[in-house]
Design a protein around this motif. Structure first.
Motif, PDB file in Angstrom:
ATOM      1  N   SER A 140      19.373   3.038  -9.257  1.00 48.59           N
ATOM      2  CA  SER A 140      20.569   2.889  -8.434  1.00 48.59           C
ATOM      3  C   SER A 140      21.488   1.849  -9.070  1.00 48.59           C
ATOM      4  CB  SER A 140      20.170   2.485  -7.020  1.00 48.59           C
ATOM      5  OG  SER A 140      19.462   1.271  -7.077  1.00 48.59           O
ATOM      6  N   ASN A 141      22.729   1.852  -8.610  1.00 44.15           N
ATOM      7  CA  ASN A 141      23.745   0.982  -9.211  1.00 44.15           C
ATOM      8  C   ASN A 141      24.238  -0.063  -8.233  1.00 44.15           C
ATOM      9  OD1 ASN A 141      23.819   2.627 -11.553  1.00 44.15           O
ATOM     10  ND2 ASN A 141      25.194   4.037 -10.505  1.00 44.15           N
ATOM     11  N   ILE A 142      24.532  -1.230  -8.777  1.00 41.03           N
ATOM     12  CA  ILE A 142      25.257  -2.264  -8.035  1.00 41.03           C
ATOM     13  C   ILE A 142      26.508  -2.575  -8.842  1.00 41.03           C
ATOM     14  CG2 ILE A 142      25.234  -4.709  -7.385  1.00 41.03           C
ATOM     15  CD1 ILE A 142      23.555  -3.168  -5.587  1.00 41.03           C
ATOM     16  N   VAL A 143      27.642  -2.516  -8.191  1.00 42.87           N
ATOM     17  CA  VAL A 143      28.890  -2.856  -8.877  1.00 42.87           C
ATOM     18  C   VAL A 143      29.315  -4.239  -8.409  1.00 42.87           C
ATOM     19  CG1 VAL A 143      31.283  -2.211  -9.267  1.00 42.87           C
ATOM     20  CG2 VAL A 143      29.540  -0.434  -9.016  1.00 42.87           C
ATOM     21  N   THR A 178      36.974  -6.144 -15.416  1.00 43.97           N
ATOM     22  CA  THR A 178      36.818  -6.864 -14.147  1.00 43.97           C
ATOM     23  C   THR A 178      35.512  -6.581 -13.414  1.00 43.97           C
ATOM     24  OG1 THR A 178      37.964  -5.069 -13.017  1.00 43.97           O
ATOM     25  CG2 THR A 178      39.314  -6.925 -13.735  1.00 43.97           C
ATOM     26  N   ALA A 179      34.719  -5.644 -13.904  1.00 44.75           N
ATOM     27  CA  ALA A 179      33.524  -5.255 -13.137  1.00 44.75           C
ATOM     28  C   ALA A 179      32.286  -5.088 -14.010  1.00 44.75           C
ATOM     29  CB  ALA A 179      33.797  -3.945 -12.394  1.00 44.75           C
ATOM     30  N   LEU A 180      31.137  -5.268 -13.354  1.00 45.29           N
ATOM     31  CA  LEU A 180      29.840  -4.989 -13.992  1.00 45.29           C
ATOM     32  C   LEU A 180      29.145  -3.942 -13.135  1.00 45.29           C
ATOM     33  CD1 LEU A 180      28.559  -8.664 -14.199  1.00 45.29           C
ATOM     34  CD2 LEU A 180      29.172  -7.305 -16.193  1.00 45.29           C
ATOM     35  N   ALA A 189      35.673   6.218 -21.083  1.00 49.46           N
ATOM     36  CA  ALA A 189      36.424   5.559 -20.014  1.00 49.46           C
ATOM     37  C   ALA A 189      35.628   5.464 -18.725  1.00 49.46           C
ATOM     38  CB  ALA A 189      37.708   6.327 -19.738  1.00 49.46           C
ATOM     39  N   THR A 190      34.690   6.382 -18.534  1.00 49.51           N
ATOM     40  CA  THR A 190      34.020   6.484 -17.242  1.00 49.51           C
ATOM     41  C   THR A 190      32.603   5.946 -17.254  1.00 49.51           C
ATOM     42  OG1 THR A 190      35.296   8.512 -17.034  1.00 49.51           O
ATOM     43  CG2 THR A 190      33.689   8.141 -15.351  1.00 49.51           C
ATOM     44  N   MET A 226      33.621   0.702 -13.628  1.00 57.51           N
ATOM     45  CA  MET A 226      34.496   0.414 -12.495  1.00 57.51           C
ATOM     46  C   MET A 226      35.492  -0.679 -12.894  1.00 57.51           C
ATOM     47  SD  MET A 226      32.869   2.347 -10.154  1.00 57.51           S
ATOM     48  CE  MET A 226      33.369   1.839  -8.517  1.00 57.51           C
ATOM     49  N   GLU A 227      36.552  -0.777 -12.145  1.00 58.31           N
ATOM     50  CA  GLU A 227      37.485  -1.897 -12.294  1.00 58.31           C
ATOM     51  C   GLU A 227      37.818  -2.398 -10.895  1.00 58.31           C
ATOM     52  OE1 GLU A 227      38.458  -3.508 -14.849  1.00 58.31           O
ATOM     53  OE2 GLU A 227      38.355  -2.194 -16.609  1.00 58.31           O
TER      54      GLU A 227
END
Lengths: 321, 321
Positions: free
Chosen positions: A25-28, A200-202, B204-205, B213-214
């Motif tokens: 699963s993913n955490i952003v 801006t994101a991980l 990009a994705t 994500m951004e």
């Protein structure tokens, strides 16, 4: 014609097993948020508590679940030794009651222990999250929504301190794991963290990881680095760097340079705050993702995979050699 | 990619299916937002749970339920109601002015409800042996079970809508899989363009498992909304690729030729239509099925093909990449 048929067969062969397949699963996370807290012990949050667990659980903790909070993720706040008489006021303060809005202060913890199955949970501070994050509001019980973020242990809820009584090991906690077993769980061949990093994101991807409490015999190799509280900037604890020894062979170092965070106003805090290089301790720690390692290893890369990086928040001192 | 035409055809086809599915996803989302389908499905499920819309309407007027919607949107219904909140609101509704913790008030209130709701709630009350807290827990469980079913209804409704949208899209743009396959096989420039754009989209994705994500508000640590990059919206070059598919143009040219040769008339046009539809039927059917598998599925497949392609690269090509 033979090649055309081959192309079709290839499409079917690769496509078929992909249907319905999930890979963890993913955490952003917002990168700025991760940087802010990666070297800190704790976090302050305002959270709407939806429910508090009722019976006794293996670890003896009391956990309040939330989907609306200033962390921006579904989460739980865990009061250690939550059913003890000494924690009654803190537990009552965490219960939703008439005013479910709570001010909670404690150690932040990212750990893929109760993730949404195969989904993506996105840290969202305002507006509506995109469809990929949609499930985060709907799965799991109110006292324990599907989550990978926790405030665990809680130090203070609505101004009521629960830290001292939290950070001792009591008979209520039946879930303390042996070091060798836990490290095998954390470092198995599938315990890979994959990170997709943008400006801006991980996005962090991992399969489920278990073990809330681990007994550790450690030798300090680097003395404390102070940590500060988000709310007022006061020093609230710190971390030392240590070698962790095997539970089956006391001479064998299982892992070096593990960060051990501690809260100052606690028994383990009293011991570790003044620890010198070479001092040994037997403690109980709660594992969490080492965000500092995540940030360093993903710097300048779009995607990177790494063995799951972890550190501990020390929640009990068992022996001071 | 001259070395792997078979693989590149498969990549091109998977990529085109992904673009079609993304277009469908966008349309689905627009319809869901405009029709407030999530909120409507939840309302219908609660109405069924309570034996009719009358009691559901009354419950939706409860302050704790009303607080879940934007006050600036009159008549809006919540898309999600936490189970415990539902249980408290329902108990409060049942007991009216009496305390929600008063078993007698709960028992008396249940008797005044419509038959469908009172039968079920009375059974839950009896099972809870008159304990208000246990009663609320059972109501929460009852609600959660119904929500699981409602979630299934919603998914099935979206799936049906996807089939309809896919059929409209396929017929409108004449998306014939057999034709697309032949074009990818024989038109090297088209194939190369499709593969290059597939590569650009994956970069990009991110991967299907780990999306990139951004955040909308890059500077603050505690503000902003996550946005998935390059997913739903088609880029200009992707739109260009889709418009280059030709659609009905070759068929229209055949009709013009028929009219020149045989003269205009309903017989000529009917014969043309029957011939066109007959030649495309299988291809349309395959495309509709492919679109119905959804964008995440084709993204996953595309990712696997790309990995396969990268594994098979010659060493000098890998250095260039």
């Amino acid at each position: 014609m033979k090649h055309r048929a081959l192309a079709l067969v290839l499409l079917v062969l690769v496509a078929a097993p992909a249907h319905g397949q999930t890979s963890g699963s993913n955490i952003v996370l917002k990168t700025a948020w991760a940087k802010r807290f990666s070297n800190q012990l704790s976090i302050d949050a305002k959270m709407t508590v939806l429910g508090l667990n009722k019976g006794k659980e293996d670890d003896g903790d009391s956990h309040g679940g939330s989907r609306q909070n200033t962390i921006g993720l579904p989460m739980v706040a865990e009061i250690l030794n939550g059913l003890a008489a000494t924690q009654a006021a803190g537990r009552a303060a965490l219960a939703p009651g008439n005013n479910p809005q709570k001010d909670v202060y404690g150690a932040w913890r990212l750990w893929f222990e109760h993730p949404a199955s195969g989904g993506t949970q996105c840290q969202t501070f305002s507006g509506s999250a995109p469809a990929i994050c949609e499930h985060q509001t709907v799965t799991g019980a109110d006292s324990n929504p599907a989550h990978s973020f926790e405030i665990h242990p809680v130090f203070d809820v609505n101004g009521i301190s629960v830290a001292r009584a939290s950070m001792v090991l009591t008979a209520d906690n039946d879930s303390v794991m042996d070091t060798d077993k836990a490290f095998t769980d954390f470092t198995g061949m599938h315990k890979i963290l994959t990170v997709a990093r943008s400006t801006t994101a991980l996005t962090l991807n991992s399969i489920k990881v278990v073990d809330n409490y681990v007994q550790l015999h450690v030798r300090v190799t680097r003395t404390r680095v102070a940590t500060t509280r988000q709310k007022d900037g006061t020093v609230d604890g710190g971390f030392v760097v240590a070698d962790v020894f095997s539970s089956s062979d006391e001479e064998q170092i299982l892992r070096s340079n593990v960060r051990l965070f501690y809260f100052r106003d606690s028994d383990p805090g009293d011991a570790l705050d003044g620890a010198a290089a070479g001092d040994e301790f037997t403690v109980v720690g709660t594992p969490r993702l080492d965000l500092d390692a995540v940030l360093k290893k993903s710097e300048g890369k779009k995607t990177v995979s790494m063995p799951l990086p972890f550190e501990f928040v020390i929640v009990a001192l068992l022996d001071n050699d | 990619m001259p070395g792997f035409p078979v693989l590149d055809v498969a990549i091109g086809l998977a990529f085109l299916y992904l673009l079609f599915a993304l277009t469908c996803t966008t349309l689905n989302e627009v319809i869901a937002i405009v029709s407030r389908r999530r909120a409507t499905t939840l309302y219908e499920a609660i109405a069924q749970l309570l034996g009719g819309t009358g009691m559901a309407d009354e419950l939706y007027q409860h302050a704790s339920i009303r607080s879940l919607v934007n006050p600036r949107t009159p008549g809006a219904k919540p898309s999600y109601i936490p189970a415990e909140r539902f249980a408290v609101a329902l108990t409060d509704h049942i007991t009216k002015k009496d305390s929600v913790a008063d078993p007698k008030a709960i028992a008396a209130g249940i008797q005044t409800l419509p038959a469908a709701a009172s039968t079920q709630l009375l059974a839950l009350f009896q099972l809870s042996e008159g304990h208000p807290v246990e009663f609320q827990r059972r109501v929460s469980d009852w609600y959660n079970e119904t929500m699981d079913r409602a979630s299934g209804w919603y998914k099935r409704a979206v799936q049906r809508q996807t089939y309809v949208l896919a059929a409209i899209l396929v017929l409108w743009l004449n998306l014939d899989s057999v034709q697309l396959f032949n074009r990818l096989w024989s038109d090297t420039a088209f194939r190369t363009a499709a593969v290059e754009q597939a590569k650009a989209r994956i970069e990009a994705t991110g991967t299907a498992e780990v999306p990139v994500m951004e955040y909308t508000d890059a500077d603050a640590i505690d503000a902003g909304t996550p946005v998935q990059t390059g997913t739903v919206a088609l880029t200009d070059s992707e739109t260009q690729l889709l418009t280059s598919l030709g659609g009905w143009q070759p068929d229209r040219q055949r009709l013009s030729a028929d009219i020149v040769l045989k003269g205009d008339g309903w017989r000529v046009r009917s014969a043309w239509f029957a011939r066109s539809a007959g030649s495309h039927l299988l291809g349309w059917f395959i495309t509709i099925l492919a679109i119905s598998l959804g964008a995440p599925f084709w993204f996953d497949v595309l990712n696997k093909f790309m990995n396969l392609r990268n594994t098979g690269r010659a060493p000098d090509e890998r250095r260039k990449a």
